[in-house]
Design an enzyme around this catalytic site. Sequence first.
Site, mmCIF file in Angstrom:
data_model
loop_
_atom_site.group_PDB
_atom_site.id
_atom_site.type_symbol
_atom_site.label_atom_id
_atom_site.label_comp_id
_atom_site.label_asym_id
_atom_site.label_seq_id
_atom_site.Cartn_x
_atom_site.Cartn_y
_atom_site.Cartn_z
ATOM 1 N N HIS A 140 0.837 -1.204 0.000
ATOM 2 C CA HIS A 140 0.000 0.000 0.000
ATOM 3 C C HIS A 140 0.873 1.256 0.000
ATOM 4 O O HIS A 140 0.656 2.183 -0.800
ATOM 5 C CB HIS A 140 -0.912 -0.032 1.234
ATOM 6 C CG HIS A 140 -1.677 1.231 1.476
ATOM 7 N ND1 HIS A 140 -3.018 1.357 1.183
ATOM 8 C CD2 HIS A 140 -1.292 2.433 2.014
ATOM 9 C CE1 HIS A 140 -3.415 2.580 1.499
ATOM 10 N NE2 HIS A 140 -2.398 3.239 2.022
ATOM 11 N N GLU A 141 1.871 1.300 0.879
ATOM 12 C CA GLU A 141 2.731 2.479 0.969
ATOM 13 C C GLU A 141 3.585 2.648 -0.285
ATOM 14 O O GLU A 141 3.789 3.771 -0.764
ATOM 15 C CB GLU A 141 3.614 2.398 2.213
ATOM 16 C CG GLU A 141 2.857 2.412 3.531
ATOM 17 C CD GLU A 141 1.945 3.612 3.684
ATOM 18 O OE1 GLU A 141 2.298 4.687 3.152
ATOM 19 O OE2 GLU A 141 0.885 3.482 4.315
ATOM 20 N N HIS A 144 1.772 4.367 -3.092
ATOM 21 C CA HIS A 144 1.747 5.829 -2.991
ATOM 22 C C HIS A 144 2.984 6.427 -3.671
ATOM 23 O O HIS A 144 2.893 7.448 -4.357
ATOM 24 C CB HIS A 144 1.737 6.266 -1.522
ATOM 25 C CG HIS A 144 0.403 6.131 -0.851
ATOM 26 N ND1 HIS A 144 -0.776 6.525 -1.425
ATOM 27 C CD2 HIS A 144 0.077 5.657 0.382
ATOM 28 C CE1 HIS A 144 -1.778 6.304 -0.593
ATOM 29 N NE2 HIS A 144 -1.282 5.775 0.504
ATOM 30 N N GLU A 215 -6.193 6.890 -0.995
ATOM 31 C CA GLU A 215 -6.086 5.735 -0.109
ATOM 32 C C GLU A 215 -6.796 4.523 -0.709
ATOM 33 O O GLU A 215 -6.301 3.398 -0.634
ATOM 34 C CB GLU A 215 -6.669 6.069 1.265
ATOM 35 C CG GLU A 215 -5.883 7.098 2.047
ATOM 36 C CD GLU A 215 -4.433 6.699 2.277
ATOM 37 O OE1 GLU A 215 -4.162 5.476 2.398
ATOM 38 O OE2 GLU A 215 -3.578 7.586 2.336
#
Length: 306
Positions: A140-141, A144, A215
């Site tokens: 997930h990070e 980004h 997100e």
Amino acid sequence: MQSRFQSDRRLTVRMTVTLFLLGLLYVAFVAALIVLLKSWVLVVVIAAAMLGAQYWFSDRIALFAMRGRVVEREEYPELHAVVDRLCAIADMPKPVVAVSEMDMPNAFATGRNPDNAVVCVTTGLLRRLEPAELEGVLAHELSHVAHKDVAVITIASFLGVIAGLIVRFAFYSQLFGGGRRDQNTALVFAAVMGVSAAVYAISFLLIRALSRYRELAADRAAALLTGRPSALASALTKVSGDIARIPTKDLRTAQAFNAFYFTPALGSEPGVARLFSTHPSLEQRLEQLGRISGELGEAATPGRAD
């Protein structure tokens, strides 16, 4: 270099529109301050210095504020191994790996581009998550970073920062101004406060709208890259529940960086704060991951990158 994280055109469009609108707002804000303060040199120098510091040193500022430190492979071999594997699957540069000595379970990514990025996890997160769950959070990070929305959020948040600083400057100008200029200074102070408040409110809403979508985009990209949306859903549920049990006073320092976190640092009863959250609700995120899980079906395998 294009990574294998699934691209998201809607995210790209939202980032472009947000930056465009904030750019117009920023130009109008600076112009208004020049007229009100009658010192274009001061306004431009402060604004340029703050924007440069925010862009070039955002990673160091975030790490310092959250008590994070860069860690080498020898110190956290398992953490580095997960990041190495995900970067290999995603075909992207490996970011700097950092750890924050905080019990609050969370993670964040920062940096101006994929070649100058930092991914940081807290010791509280490392203690609580299983390997597959940690992989989902890190994916997930990393998404980004790959989507470049970290840099966009960093630049976008600058306007609110500079608005707050200008308000303080105006306050001290009034406080220490004197003599015949007292009345004029008070009028200027009131005008600057009004303009700054309006700018902050508009930028606040624009950033929140972009942040909530990014997100969801990161959850989606991470689930598709790893092929295990259920692991990410499990991590979300676990982390959100544990954060809700942490005393509110211990979350206050972290809340300034909510836009960068895996999940926001909100207490057990966030109240109105939930309406202005930087993240979509847990229910929204889990619902999306459930749909992705159904789409992937039993044929999904770890490491899927389409």
